[in-house]
Write an enzyme that holds these catalytic residues in place. Structure first.
Site, PDB file in Angstrom:
ATOM      1  N   GLU A 196      60.031  76.673  52.427  1.00 40.98           N
ATOM      2  CA  GLU A 196      59.171  77.466  53.318  1.00 40.98           C
ATOM      3  C   GLU A 196      59.039  78.835  52.674  1.00 40.98           C
ATOM      4  O   GLU A 196      59.926  79.682  52.812  1.00 40.98           O
ATOM      5  CB  GLU A 196      59.814  77.581  54.712  1.00 40.98           C
ATOM      6  N   CYS A 230      55.945  86.191  57.476  1.00 46.92           N
ATOM      7  CA  CYS A 230      55.429  85.393  56.357  1.00 46.92           C
ATOM      8  C   CYS A 230      53.977  84.982  56.551  1.00 46.92           C
ATOM      9  O   CYS A 230      53.251  84.791  55.592  1.00 46.92           O
ATOM     10  CB  CYS A 230      56.299  84.163  56.146  1.00 46.92           C
TER      11      CYS A 230
HETATM   12  P1  NAD Z   1      64.539  85.900  49.355  1.00 48.15           P
HETATM   13  O1  NAD Z   1      63.992  84.753  48.574  1.00 48.15           O
HETATM   14  O2  NAD Z   1      64.876  87.138  48.622  1.00 48.15           O
HETATM   15  O3  NAD Z   1      65.879  85.479  50.107  1.00 48.15           O
HETATM   16  C1  NAD Z   1      65.933  84.385  51.002  1.00 48.15           C
HETATM   17  C2  NAD Z   1      67.343  83.828  50.999  1.00 48.15           C
HETATM   18  O4  NAD Z   1      67.636  83.346  49.713  1.00 48.15           O
HETATM   19  C3  NAD Z   1      68.438  84.847  51.355  1.00 48.15           C
HETATM   20  O5  NAD Z   1      69.406  84.228  52.167  1.00 48.15           O
HETATM   21  C4  NAD Z   1      69.024  85.192  50.009  1.00 48.15           C
HETATM   22  O6  NAD Z   1      70.388  85.563  50.052  1.00 48.15           O
HETATM   23  C5  NAD Z   1      68.868  83.885  49.255  1.00 48.15           C
HETATM   24  N1  NAD Z   1      68.807  84.062  47.800  1.00 48.15           N
HETATM   25  C6  NAD Z   1      68.472  85.162  47.102  1.00 48.15           C
HETATM   26  N2  NAD Z   1      68.561  84.913  45.777  1.00 48.15           N
HETATM   27  C7  NAD Z   1      68.958  83.639  45.658  1.00 48.15           C
HETATM   28  C8  NAD Z   1      69.233  82.796  44.537  1.00 48.15           C
HETATM   29  N3  NAD Z   1      69.141  83.236  43.300  1.00 48.15           N
HETATM   30  N4  NAD Z   1      69.596  81.527  44.774  1.00 48.15           N
HETATM   31  C9  NAD Z   1      69.677  81.073  46.049  1.00 48.15           C
HETATM   32  N5  NAD Z   1      69.444  81.819  47.131  1.00 48.15           N
HETATM   33  C10 NAD Z   1      69.105  83.096  46.939  1.00 48.15           C
HETATM   34  O7  NAD Z   1      63.501  86.178  50.534  1.00 48.15           O
HETATM   35  P2  NAD Z   1      63.578  87.306  51.639  1.00 48.15           P
HETATM   36  O8  NAD Z   1      63.304  88.634  51.009  1.00 48.15           O
HETATM   37  O9  NAD Z   1      64.821  87.146  52.448  1.00 48.15           O
HETATM   38  O10 NAD Z   1      62.370  86.890  52.587  1.00 48.15           O
HETATM   39  C11 NAD Z   1      61.062  87.302  52.365  1.00 48.15           C
HETATM   40  C12 NAD Z   1      60.226  86.166  51.810  1.00 48.15           C
HETATM   41  O11 NAD Z   1      60.383  85.005  52.600  1.00 48.15           O
HETATM   42  C13 NAD Z   1      58.739  86.473  51.855  1.00 48.15           C
HETATM   43  O12 NAD Z   1      58.155  86.001  50.668  1.00 48.15           O
HETATM   44  C14 NAD Z   1      58.243  85.676  53.039  1.00 48.15           C
HETATM   45  O13 NAD Z   1      56.882  85.346  52.987  1.00 48.15           O
HETATM   46  C15 NAD Z   1      59.119  84.469  52.982  1.00 48.15           C
HETATM   47  N6  NAD Z   1      59.239  83.840  54.284  1.00 48.15           N
HETATM   48  C16 NAD Z   1      58.706  82.607  54.464  1.00 48.15           C
HETATM   49  C17 NAD Z   1      58.776  82.010  55.716  1.00 48.15           C
HETATM   50  C18 NAD Z   1      58.193  80.648  55.987  1.00 48.15           C
HETATM   51  O14 NAD Z   1      58.447  80.121  57.053  1.00 48.15           O
HETATM   52  N7  NAD Z   1      57.428  80.077  55.082  1.00 48.15           N
HETATM   53  C19 NAD Z   1      59.409  82.674  56.763  1.00 48.15           C
HETATM   54  C20 NAD Z   1      59.950  83.917  56.522  1.00 48.15           C
HETATM   55  C21 NAD Z   1      59.873  84.492  55.278  1.00 48.15           C
END
Ligand code: NAD
Length: 445
Positions: A196, A230
């Site tokens: 997602e 998002c």
């Molecule tokens: P992110 O990808 O930075 O982090 C998301 C999660 O992944 C966090 O728990 C983080 O600790 C973990 N993470 C970070 N680096 C990682 C790695 N190398 N390996 C595994 N896990 C890792 O995203 P964010 O800044 O928390 O959220 C914002 C993004 O999420 C935006 O792009 C937004 O559009 C998207 N988003 C999508 C949805 C959806 O339903 N499609 C909903 C909310 C947010």
């Protein structure tokens, strides 16, 4: 083949009922955690997180017996006699990784759905919403035994350690960049995943649109949760002939919803942290004309609802997912110009069209792909649990919500149960003299 952990449906329902009652009791704590992390108002906390989670729990508790029933399918004639069906089974050990922007809802809904499907779960909430992450971990600890679910707190490094392990399913919500790392890690073990992700969601306002209503719905969808949604409209593509009128209406709606002293208005949230604040502030420094708002306060992580026009189509404000309260406005004069803007984009998570022209709506919904499309409103496609929610292309793959969530976390095992009272010998060697009968039989299909 290992035995699978497969609790009965009544055990799962009992667990979800326990969780529902528990969450009702700690609602004030959840509101406080969301306020501490994002300055979310109680109204937004209830509308977009707590109330939504409660609605998902109620629906899941009510419908789980139906969703999990074995599904009869008509058997193939060639197998006569036979009874065929699909049996939903849990994948097994599920890893859920959640983001910070709706830190309660986006942790709890996948958890509830994975548990409903009979899985065991390891949940990693986001480190950037630490108060909510701590509370989510307490909720998990106080409602599940460690074989059913655990929450692991930590940052990207911890997430990477978790990802290196072998899982039966991974459900990831977050950025495109991290999503690609998750997909790579999952590929090592052929683990099925849902991604997602995010994207740059365009919002078109056609000349036939109801401008006042469009402005109100755009301002609501863009500035809810400070633009950190998002599926928020990322930027506007506006027919040149109505651009001035739309901008005037956007300004009126910003004032109507948030007043004159927005920084003091408890209904307006904040940017999650300094890193995100500085990232967003940079967009206001070059290549844009601020036509409304633009005030910022680093100490308070405050960015005013801001409208900008952009001169350089290749500037980062027009290529990055903004994820904040800055709304770029671009105008177009023809469908060709509109196409030029839209075809530069990857497939977004959401695509918005404000129009009252059937031809315009039909043309643009048919020729563009997006995770979901909403016509004449923003964000509300999320609320219909009869519609799957998820991305396509760069915005991810897989989907959930309502019954789709149960399907996402289940493997539908096809089962063919042959009858023993009849055994037609046609398929068995020797084949001599049987070919004509086989050909006749195959014509029946
Ligand atoms: P992110 O990808 O930075 O982090 C998301 C999660 O992944 C966090 O728990 C983080 O600790 C973990 N993470 C970070 N680096 C990682 C790695 N190398 N390996 C595994 N896990 C890792 O995203 P964010 O800044 O928390 O959220 C914002 C993004 O999420 C935006 O792009 C937004 O559009 C998207 N988003 C999508 C949805 C959806 O339903 N499609 C909903 C909310 C947010």
């Amino acid at each position: 083949m290992k035995h699978i952990f497969n609790p009965s449906v009544s055990e799962r329902v009992a667990k979800l009922e326990q969780l529902r009652d528990y969450l009702q009791k700690i609602e004030a704590e959840i509101v406080a955690a969301l306020h501490a992390d994002l300055k979310k108002s109680e109204f937004e906390a209830v509308a977009t997180e707590i109330g939504y989670v409660q609605a998902v729990l109620s629906e899941t508790i009510k419908k789980l017996p139906k969703w999990s029933k074995k599904r009869r399918v008509s058997p193939a004639l060639i197998n006569f006699p036979s009874r065929d069906y699909l049996l939903a089974e849990p994948y097994g050990k599920v890893l859920i990784i959640a983001p910070w922007n709706y830190p309660f809802q986006l942790s709890m809904v996948p958890l509830i759905s994975a548990i409903a499907a009979g899985n065991s779960v390891v949940l990693k909430p986001s480190e950037y919403a630490p108060k909510t992450a701590l509370l989510v971990s307490k909720i998990v600890r106080e409602n599940f035994n460690v074989k059913q679910a655990v929450a692991v707190l930590g940052d990207a490094e911890i997430a990477a350690v978790l990802l290196a392990k072998r899982w039966d399913y991974i459900f990831f919500t977050g950025s495109v960049q991290t999503g690609k790392l998750v997909a790579q890690a999952a590929a090592k073990h052929l683990t099925p995943i849902t991604l997602e992700l995010g994207g740059k969601n365009p919002c078109i306002v056609d000349r036939s649109a109801d401008i006042e209503l469009a402005a109100r719905r755009i301002v609501w969808g863009k500035f809810l949760n400070n633009g950190q949604t998002c599926i928020a409209p990322d930027f506007l593509l506006v027919d040149d002939s109505i651009a001035d009128s739309l901008v005037a209406n956007l300004k009126v709606e910003i004032k109507r919803m948030f007043g004159d002293s927005i920084q003091d208005n408890p209904d307006y949230g904040r940017i999650v942290n300094r890193r995100q604040f500085l990232r967003l502030k940079k967009y206001l420094e070059t290549g844009v004309d601020v036509i409304h708002g633009g005030r910022t306060d680093e100490f308070d992580l405050y960015i005013e609802p801001t409208l900008v026009t952009v001169s350089d189509e290749n500037s980062s404000i027009m290529t990055d997912e903004l994820f904040g309260p800055i709304l770029p406005i671009v105008t177009y004069r023809s469908q060709q110009e509109l196409d030029k803007w839209l075809t530069r984009l990857e497939k977004p998570l959401a695509f918005y069209i404000f129009s009252n022209s059937e031809v315009f709506i039909e043309q643009n919904t048919r020729q563009y792909s997006a995770g979901g499309i909403c016509i004449n409103d923003t964000l509300v496609q999320f609320t219909n649990n009869k519609l799957p929610f998820g991305g396509v292309g760069e915005s991810g793959y897989g989907a959930y919500h309502g019954a789709y969530s149960f399907e996402t976390f289940s493997h539908r095992k096809p089962i063919v149960r042959r009858g023993s009272w009849l055994d037609i010998s046609l398929r068995y060697p020797p084949y001599a003299g049987k070919l004509a009968a086989l050909k006749k039989l195959l014509k029946l299909f």
